[in-house]
Design a protein around this motif. Structure first.
Motif, PDB file in Angstrom:
ATOM      1  N   GLU A 284       0.824  -1.210   0.000  1.00 36.32           N
ATOM      2  CA  GLU A 284       0.000   0.000   0.000  1.00 36.32           C
ATOM      3  C   GLU A 284       0.857   1.259   0.000  1.00 36.32           C
ATOM      4  O   GLU A 284       0.590   2.205  -0.746  1.00 36.32           O
ATOM      5  CB  GLU A 284      -0.925   0.005   1.221  1.00 36.32           C
ATOM      6  N   GLU A 285       1.890   1.278   0.814  1.00 39.74           N
ATOM      7  CA  GLU A 285       2.772   2.451   0.871  1.00 39.74           C
ATOM      8  C   GLU A 285       3.409   2.718  -0.489  1.00 39.74           C
ATOM      9  O   GLU A 285       3.523   3.878  -0.912  1.00 39.74           O
ATOM     10  CB  GLU A 285       3.854   2.239   1.931  1.00 39.74           C
ATOM     11  N   ILE A 286       3.821   1.662  -1.166  1.00 40.34           N
ATOM     12  CA  ILE A 286       4.446   1.822  -2.489  1.00 40.34           C
ATOM     13  C   ILE A 286       3.434   2.374  -3.486  1.00 40.34           C
ATOM     14  O   ILE A 286       3.702   3.360  -4.186  1.00 40.34           O
ATOM     15  CB  ILE A 286       5.008   0.475  -2.981  1.00 40.34           C
ATOM     16  N   LEU A 287       2.249   1.771  -3.551  1.00 39.99           N
ATOM     17  CA  LEU A 287       1.252   2.175  -4.538  1.00 39.99           C
ATOM     18  C   LEU A 287       0.753   3.595  -4.307  1.00 39.99           C
ATOM     19  O   LEU A 287       0.553   4.360  -5.258  1.00 39.99           O
ATOM     20  CB  LEU A 287       0.082   1.190  -4.534  1.00 39.99           C
ATOM     21  N   LEU A 288       0.566   3.973  -3.057  1.00 39.38           N
ATOM     22  CA  LEU A 288       0.035   5.301  -2.765  1.00 39.38           C
ATOM     23  C   LEU A 288       1.076   6.404  -2.945  1.00 39.38           C
ATOM     24  O   LEU A 288       0.735   7.594  -2.885  1.00 39.38           O
ATOM     25  CB  LEU A 288      -0.530   5.345  -1.344  1.00 39.38           C
ATOM     26  N   SER A 289       2.320   6.027  -3.196  1.00 40.93           N
ATOM     27  CA  SER A 289       3.365   7.030  -3.461  1.00 40.93           C
ATOM     28  C   SER A 289       3.543   7.298  -4.956  1.00 40.93           C
ATOM     29  O   SER A 289       4.381   8.102  -5.347  1.00 40.93           O
ATOM     30  CB  SER A 289       4.700   6.563  -2.867  1.00 40.93           C
ATOM     31  N   MET A 290       2.738   6.631  -5.795  1.00 40.86           N
ATOM     32  CA  MET A 290       2.869   6.737  -7.242  1.00 40.86           C
ATOM     33  C   MET A 290       1.931   7.808  -7.825  1.00 40.86           C
ATOM     34  O   MET A 290       0.974   8.234  -7.191  1.00 40.86           O
ATOM     35  CB  MET A 290       2.557   5.390  -7.900  1.00 40.86           C
ATOM     36  N   ASP A 291       2.245   8.207  -9.055  1.00 45.01           N
ATOM     37  CA  ASP A 291       1.347   9.077  -9.815  1.00 45.01           C
ATOM     38  C   ASP A 291       0.442   8.265 -10.723  1.00 45.01           C
ATOM     39  O   ASP A 291      -0.643   8.711 -11.090  1.00 45.01           O
ATOM     40  CB  ASP A 291       2.155  10.076 -10.654  1.00 45.01           C
ATOM     41  N   ALA A 292       0.902   7.065 -11.092  1.00 45.72           N
ATOM     42  CA  ALA A 292       0.102   6.170 -11.927  1.00 45.72           C
ATOM     43  C   ALA A 292       0.529   4.729 -11.669  1.00 45.72           C
ATOM     44  O   ALA A 292       1.665   4.463 -11.252  1.00 45.72           O
ATOM     45  CB  ALA A 292       0.249   6.501 -13.400  1.00 45.72           C
ATOM     46  N   VAL A 293      -0.389   3.804 -11.924  1.00 41.32           N
ATOM     47  CA  VAL A 293      -0.126   2.370 -11.800  1.00 41.32           C
ATOM     48  C   VAL A 293      -0.598   1.706 -13.084  1.00 41.32           C
ATOM     49  O   VAL A 293      -1.728   1.928 -13.520  1.00 41.32           O
ATOM     50  CB  VAL A 293      -0.882   1.769 -10.601  1.00 41.32           C
ATOM     51  N   ILE A 294       0.281   0.893 -13.706  1.00 47.81           N
ATOM     52  CA  ILE A 294      -0.069   0.160 -14.916  1.00 47.81           C
ATOM     53  C   ILE A 294       0.006  -1.334 -14.621  1.00 47.81           C
ATOM     54  O   ILE A 294       1.026  -1.836 -14.139  1.00 47.81           O
ATOM     55  CB  ILE A 294       0.869   0.503 -16.086  1.00 47.81           C
TER      56      ILE A 294
END
Length: 248
Positions: free
Chosen positions: A95-105
């Motif tokens: 969760e910490e990794i994903l919520l630090s992104m601008d986009a997820v592919i």
């Protein structure tokens, strides 16, 4: 009384305008440089952090290397979220990794297995938080099917079957609409039998942008690829081709 009403009205509109738009970009086939570039543009950031999820291919090293090759000359900061890890090699939660992104592919692969792993690791919940916070979500093939309520998948033996998605979008979905012979007729059949809701189908090189759960636009990387809205009307399939914009 009037002053209080004005304050309440301003508070309402402030909160409404400050809410982040929820953006989903789905395409029918595998990831391409054009689709990565377009995802970056949707973030409206100059050098966005974009995380690739190769879960559907069991974190394939080939797929990860391909991702980095696609990104090598783009103005983005590429990341990868691997799930085949252990606690000693990763000091942040998914969760910490994903919520630090601008986009997820999300990449292609086995949709059924991918969703099962996400649920076990609570990545599905993290993705929902990311979506609600305005982080752009994208993907093709398994990586497009996962966002819808349901669709057909080749994740099981012998034949295409129905898989339930995350339901971020209230429609069904069919990737690989014209590139795989059995996809289109089976999609139509399942809609007519009410096993699937009305939904969107994408050719491999065409995609759709959804804003706050509703269709915003269609894009394609060549003039022969399209996306479609497919539904049942009086017991017959209606297939509406969506006007598309060519991206490069």
């Amino acid at each position: 009384m009037r002053k209080a009403l004005v304050i309440i009205t301003l508070f309402f509109f402030y909160n409404l305008s400050s809410q982040e738009d929820k953006t989903l970009f789905v395409y029918g086939g595998q990831i391409t440089k054009e689709f990565v570039k377009y995802t970056a543009e949707l973030t409206k950031k100059e050098n966005p952090k974009i995380c690739f999820l190769p879960t559907g291919t069991a974190d394939s090293a080939y797929y990860i290397n391909y991702w980095y090759e696609l990104c090598s000359d783009l103005n983005i900061e590429p990341k990868v979220l691997e799930v085949w890890i252990n606690s000693s090699t990763q000091d942040k939660s998914f969760e910490e990794i994903l919520l630090s992104m601008d986009a997820v592919i999300v990449g292609g692969g086995n949709t059924l297995n991918m969703l099962a792993i996400w649920k076990a690791q609570e990545i599905d919940k993290a993705l929902k938080k990311a979506y609600d916070q305005g982080i752009v979500l994208a993907g093709g093939s398994a990586g497009s099917l996962c966002w819808f309520n349901a669709g057909t998948t080749d994740s099981r033996p012998k034949e295409l079957t129905i898989v339930q998605g995350l339901g971020f979008l209230k429609y069904s979905h069919c990737p690989h609409y014209h590139s795989e012979e059995s996809r289109k007729p089976l999609y139509h059949k399942n809609i007519l039998k009410k096993k699937l809701t009305a939904g969107y189908a994408c050719d491999d090189k065409s995609g759709l942008v959804f804003l706050n759960g509703e269709l915003s636009k269609s894009v394609s990387i060549d003039t022969d690829s399209f996306s479609y809205f497919v539904y049942d009307k009086d017991g017959k399939i209606v297939e509406n081709k969506i006007e598309t914009e060519i991206i490069k």
